[in-house]
Design a protein around this motif. Structure first.
Motif, PDB file in Angstrom:
ATOM      1  N   ALA A 131      46.740  29.887  34.994  1.00 51.68           N
ATOM      2  CA  ALA A 131      47.271  28.687  35.654  1.00 51.68           C
ATOM      3  C   ALA A 131      48.256  29.076  36.760  1.00 51.68           C
ATOM      4  O   ALA A 131      48.368  28.388  37.770  1.00 51.68           O
ATOM      5  CB  ALA A 131      47.942  27.767  34.641  1.00 51.68           C
ATOM      6  N   VAL A 132      48.967  30.196  36.587  1.00 45.24           N
ATOM      7  CA  VAL A 132      49.918  30.643  37.612  1.00 45.24           C
ATOM      8  C   VAL A 132      49.181  31.146  38.854  1.00 45.24           C
ATOM      9  O   VAL A 132      49.575  30.839  39.976  1.00 45.24           O
ATOM     10  CB  VAL A 132      50.850  31.745  37.044  1.00 45.24           C
ATOM     11  N   VAL A 133      48.096  31.906  38.672  1.00 46.25           N
ATOM     12  CA  VAL A 133      47.453  32.551  39.832  1.00 46.25           C
ATOM     13  C   VAL A 133      46.199  31.864  40.350  1.00 46.25           C
ATOM     14  O   VAL A 133      45.703  32.239  41.415  1.00 46.25           O
ATOM     15  CB  VAL A 133      47.120  34.043  39.579  1.00 46.25           C
ATOM     16  N   ALA A 134      45.684  30.851  39.631  1.00 47.75           N
ATOM     17  CA  ALA A 134      44.434  30.226  40.082  1.00 47.75           C
ATOM     18  C   ALA A 134      44.491  29.715  41.524  1.00 47.75           C
ATOM     19  O   ALA A 134      43.519  29.896  42.266  1.00 47.75           O
ATOM     20  CB  ALA A 134      44.027  29.102  39.126  1.00 47.75           C
ATOM     21  N   PRO A 135      45.607  29.096  41.975  1.00 47.41           N
ATOM     22  CA  PRO A 135      45.613  28.657  43.377  1.00 47.41           C
ATOM     23  C   PRO A 135      45.413  29.803  44.363  1.00 47.41           C
ATOM     24  O   PRO A 135      44.690  29.653  45.353  1.00 47.41           O
ATOM     25  CB  PRO A 135      46.999  28.018  43.539  1.00 47.41           C
ATOM     26  N   SER A 136      46.008  30.963  44.104  1.00 50.44           N
ATOM     27  CA  SER A 136      45.831  32.066  45.060  1.00 50.44           C
ATOM     28  C   SER A 136      44.433  32.665  44.945  1.00 50.44           C
ATOM     29  O   SER A 136      43.955  33.311  45.876  1.00 50.44           O
ATOM     30  CB  SER A 136      46.913  33.133  44.901  1.00 50.44           C
ATOM     31  N   MET A 137      43.741  32.456  43.806  1.00 55.94           N
ATOM     32  CA  MET A 137      42.360  32.926  43.682  1.00 55.94           C
ATOM     33  C   MET A 137      41.391  31.987  44.388  1.00 55.94           C
ATOM     34  O   MET A 137      40.406  32.426  44.978  1.00 55.94           O
ATOM     35  CB  MET A 137      41.952  32.990  42.201  1.00 55.94           C
ATOM     36  N   LEU A 138      41.650  30.675  44.270  1.00 59.37           N
ATOM     37  CA  LEU A 138      40.610  29.700  44.623  1.00 59.37           C
ATOM     38  C   LEU A 138      40.905  28.868  45.861  1.00 59.37           C
ATOM     39  O   LEU A 138      39.985  28.284  46.424  1.00 59.37           O
ATOM     40  CB  LEU A 138      40.376  28.752  43.432  1.00 59.37           C
ATOM     41  N   THR A 139      42.181  28.760  46.285  1.00 59.31           N
ATOM     42  CA  THR A 139      42.457  27.813  47.373  1.00 59.31           C
ATOM     43  C   THR A 139      43.040  28.455  48.629  1.00 59.31           C
ATOM     44  O   THR A 139      43.335  27.752  49.592  1.00 59.31           O
ATOM     45  CB  THR A 139      43.432  26.698  46.912  1.00 59.31           C
ATOM     46  N   GLU A 140      43.218  29.784  48.641  1.00 61.93           N
ATOM     47  CA  GLU A 140      43.879  30.373  49.814  1.00 61.93           C
ATOM     48  C   GLU A 140      42.921  30.759  50.919  1.00 61.93           C
ATOM     49  O   GLU A 140      43.289  30.768  52.088  1.00 61.93           O
ATOM     50  CB  GLU A 140      44.720  31.580  49.396  1.00 61.93           C
ATOM     51  N   GLY A 141      41.701  31.148  50.546  1.00 64.95           N
ATOM     52  CA  GLY A 141      40.757  31.518  51.579  1.00 64.95           C
ATOM     53  C   GLY A 141      39.617  32.334  51.013  1.00 64.95           C
ATOM     54  O   GLY A 141      39.610  32.695  49.831  1.00 64.95           O
ATOM     55  N   VAL A 142      38.650  32.639  51.882  1.00 64.26           N
ATOM     56  CA  VAL A 142      37.454  33.374  51.451  1.00 64.26           C
ATOM     57  C   VAL A 142      37.829  34.778  50.975  1.00 64.26           C
ATOM     58  O   VAL A 142      37.329  35.256  49.957  1.00 64.26           O
ATOM     59  CB  VAL A 142      36.435  33.438  52.612  1.00 64.26           C
ATOM     60  N   ALA A 143      38.734  35.448  51.715  1.00 65.70           N
ATOM     61  CA  ALA A 143      39.099  36.822  51.362  1.00 65.70           C
ATOM     62  C   ALA A 143      39.687  36.878  49.956  1.00 65.70           C
ATOM     63  O   ALA A 143      39.312  37.738  49.147  1.00 65.70           O
ATOM     64  CB  ALA A 143      40.095  37.377  52.372  1.00 65.70           C
ATOM     65  N   GLU A 144      40.598  35.939  49.632  1.00 69.85           N
ATOM     66  CA  GLU A 144      41.257  35.938  48.323  1.00 69.85           C
ATOM     67  C   GLU A 144      40.261  35.628  47.205  1.00 69.85           C
ATOM     68  O   GLU A 144      40.298  36.260  46.145  1.00 69.85           O
ATOM     69  CB  GLU A 144      42.402  34.919  48.305  1.00 69.85           C
ATOM     70  N   THR A 145      39.378  34.651  47.437  1.00 71.58           N
ATOM     71  CA  THR A 145      38.409  34.291  46.406  1.00 71.58           C
ATOM     72  C   THR A 145      37.423  35.431  46.166  1.00 71.58           C
ATOM     73  O   THR A 145      37.105  35.769  45.022  1.00 71.58           O
ATOM     74  CB  THR A 145      37.665  32.993  46.797  1.00 71.58           C
ATOM     75  N   ALA A 146      36.960  36.060  47.257  1.00 59.25           N
ATOM     76  CA  ALA A 146      36.024  37.188  47.109  1.00 59.25           C
ATOM     77  C   ALA A 146      36.700  38.366  46.418  1.00 59.25           C
ATOM     78  O   ALA A 146      36.119  38.994  45.530  1.00 59.25           O
ATOM     79  CB  ALA A 146      35.487  37.599  48.484  1.00 59.25           C
ATOM     80  N   ALA A 147      37.946  38.660  46.797  1.00 59.09           N
ATOM     81  CA  ALA A 147      38.668  39.773  46.161  1.00 59.09           C
ATOM     82  C   ALA A 147      38.911  39.477  44.684  1.00 59.09           C
ATOM     83  O   ALA A 147      38.876  40.386  43.845  1.00 59.09           O
ATOM     84  CB  ALA A 147      39.995  40.035  46.883  1.00 59.09           C
ATOM     85  N   SER A 148      39.137  38.205  44.350  1.00 63.39           N
ATOM     86  CA  SER A 148      39.313  37.827  42.945  1.00 63.39           C
ATOM     87  C   SER A 148      38.030  38.089  42.159  1.00 63.39           C
ATOM     88  O   SER A 148      38.072  38.599  41.036  1.00 63.39           O
ATOM     89  CB  SER A 148      39.692  36.354  42.832  1.00 63.39           C
ATOM     90  N   ALA A 149      36.894  37.727  42.765  1.00 62.08           N
ATOM     91  CA  ALA A 149      35.612  37.964  42.097  1.00 62.08           C
ATOM     92  C   ALA A 149      35.395  39.458  41.871  1.00 62.08           C
ATOM     93  O   ALA A 149      34.950  39.890  40.798  1.00 62.08           O
ATOM     94  CB  ALA A 149      34.473  37.368  42.924  1.00 62.08           C
ATOM     95  N   ILE A 150      35.759  40.270  42.879  1.00 61.59           N
ATOM     96  CA  ILE A 150      35.630  41.728  42.750  1.00 61.59           C
ATOM     97  C   ILE A 150      36.539  42.241  41.631  1.00 61.59           C
ATOM     98  O   ILE A 150      36.137  43.073  40.815  1.00 61.59           O
ATOM     99  CB  ILE A 150      35.951  42.405  44.103  1.00 61.59           C
ATOM    100  N   ALA A 151      37.756  41.700  41.567  1.00 57.93           N
ATOM    101  CA  ALA A 151      38.687  42.131  40.516  1.00 57.93           C
ATOM    102  C   ALA A 151      38.173  41.741  39.130  1.00 57.93           C
ATOM    103  O   ALA A 151      38.322  42.508  38.169  1.00 57.93           O
ATOM    104  CB  ALA A 151      40.071  41.518  40.760  1.00 57.93           C
ATOM    105  N   ILE A 152      37.537  40.570  39.017  1.00 57.71           N
ATOM    106  CA  ILE A 152      36.985  40.138  37.718  1.00 57.71           C
ATOM    107  C   ILE A 152      35.893  41.114  37.272  1.00 57.71           C
ATOM    108  O   ILE A 152      35.872  41.561  36.126  1.00 57.71           O
ATOM    109  CB  ILE A 152      36.431  38.699  37.822  1.00 57.71           C
ATOM    110  N   VAL A 153      34.998  41.478  38.200  1.00 51.72           N
ATOM    111  CA  VAL A 153      33.928  42.423  37.863  1.00 51.72           C
ATOM    112  C   VAL A 153      34.537  43.768  37.470  1.00 51.72           C
ATOM    113  O   VAL A 153      34.143  44.389  36.465  1.00 51.72           O
ATOM    114  CB  VAL A 153      32.942  42.579  39.045  1.00 51.72           C
ATOM    115  N   ALA A 154      35.542  44.216  38.242  1.00 52.83           N
ATOM    116  CA  ALA A 154      36.190  45.495  37.935  1.00 52.83           C
ATOM    117  C   ALA A 154      36.827  45.461  36.547  1.00 52.83           C
ATOM    118  O   ALA A 154      36.785  46.446  35.805  1.00 52.83           O
ATOM    119  CB  ALA A 154      37.240  45.817  38.995  1.00 52.83           C
TER     120      ALA A 154
END
Lengths: 101, 234
Positions: free
Chosen positions: A53-76
């Protein structure tokens, strides 16, 4: 060393409020002894649910780069230790921002 | 003898290793916080005092955003309470796992319960007992780095460059993602995580901070509760 008295009082009040929120949870948990299975499931979900809940906005609402990097971090995170997840995720966001995303 | 010095020094070493990856993220954010606070008229000593005593980055950034004369004291304190209310849930979860602490020592230790130290300790509690040596090593290092970098930021002022340029702002996000995935061990935990992420992002987008943390946590807990009920009935 200049200290304004109003500033000092507000800083101290912020400190007291913050400390009470840190102390308060321990006394709640004692009253939760006889929980049923559903309540226990919700209780055990507290750590990941609060963190996300603390980090979801920076994962999902900041931009394409942040959302894509979040997806990469999840896979990692499925395979790699925490420090590798941090390095890969941060490197990904830097490269994606440089790429203009 | 379980209180052997080697146990204490190995717990301190573990605490040091767990807190180290957080320092490169905390220092630039501390510098930035100090620079913003100084631009609002806080002296370097006041900035240092706030970081050392409040020790809660999110609430501090929100407070200095509101910091202009005449000081909106009620708004600053309410915002502090709301942003930090997540600590109540965190403490409820972590408290019973601090059984290696005497109650007075535990109450002192809870001063250091910021997100990162709490998350590291929750993770460690799944493997081993969280000891005072482990906890206070992390807490003292982080409060020192946070308060000193804040004060330094206030002295240096607006000379700080944008931390987003180097990706420092994303270190916390990547770290939290790694930690959250470690807790994804059951279907109901997964349901809670997904619901919390969506509710938090939506509320942040529509209403802005600080409501997203409470809304996300509430949605996640309800989803975990509901999912556990279904799997128990099946």
């Amino acid at each position: 060393m200049n200290v304004d008295s109003v500033n000092l009082i507000v800083i101290l009040a912020m400190a007291v409020i913050t400390y009470l929120t840190r102390l308060g949870g321990v006394f709640i948990s004692r009253r939760l002894a006889g929980m049923d299975a559903r309540m226990r499931a919700a209780f055990e979900a507290i750590p990941p649910v609060v963190l996300i809940a603390v980090v979801a906005p920076s994962m999902l609402t900041e931009g394409v780069a942040e959302t894509a990097a979040s997806a990469i971090a999840i896979v990692a995170a499925l395979r790699l230790p925490l420090i590798a997840v941090i390095l890969i995720g941060t490197l990904a966001v830097v490269l994606l921002r440089l790429a203009g995303l | 003898m379980w209180l052997a010095m080697s146990d204490i020094s190995s717990a301190m070493r573990r605490g040091f290793l767990d807190i180290t990856p957080i320092i490169p993220a905390a220092v630039p954010i501390g510098l930035l916080f100090g620079a913003i606070a100084a631009s609002k008229g806080l002296s370097p000593f006041e900035v240092w005092l706030m970081s050392a005593l409040v020790f809660a980055g999110g609430a501090q950034f929100a407070a200095v955003e509101l910091w202009s004369p005449p000081l909106p004291i009620a708004a600053i304190l309410f915002s502090t309470l709301l942003i930090n209310s997540r600590h109540i849930l965190m403490g409820a979860s972590l408290g019973p796992k601090l059984d290696a602490f005497s109650p007075p020592l535990r109450n002192v230790a809870l001063f250091f319960m910021i997100d990162e130290i709490w998350a590291m300790s929750e993770r460690r509690a799944t493997l081993e007992r969280v000891t005072p040596a482990y906890w206070f090593t992390m807490g003292l290092i982080l409060v020192f780095m946070w308060s000193v970098s804040s004060a330094a930021g206030a002295v240096v002022g607006a000379a700080i460059e944008d931390p987003a340029r180097y990706g420092f702002d994303f270190v916390f996000t990547a770290m939290f993602i790694g930690l959250v995935m470690g807790f994804w061990k059951s279907r109901h935990a997964g349901a809670g995580i997904v619901a919390a992420a969506l509710a938090s992002a939506l509320v942040h987008f529509v209403f802005g901070p600080p409501w997203h943390v409470l809304a996300g946590a509430a949605a996640g807990l309800i989803a975990a509760w509901a999912a556990a009920g279904r799997s128990a009935a099946a």
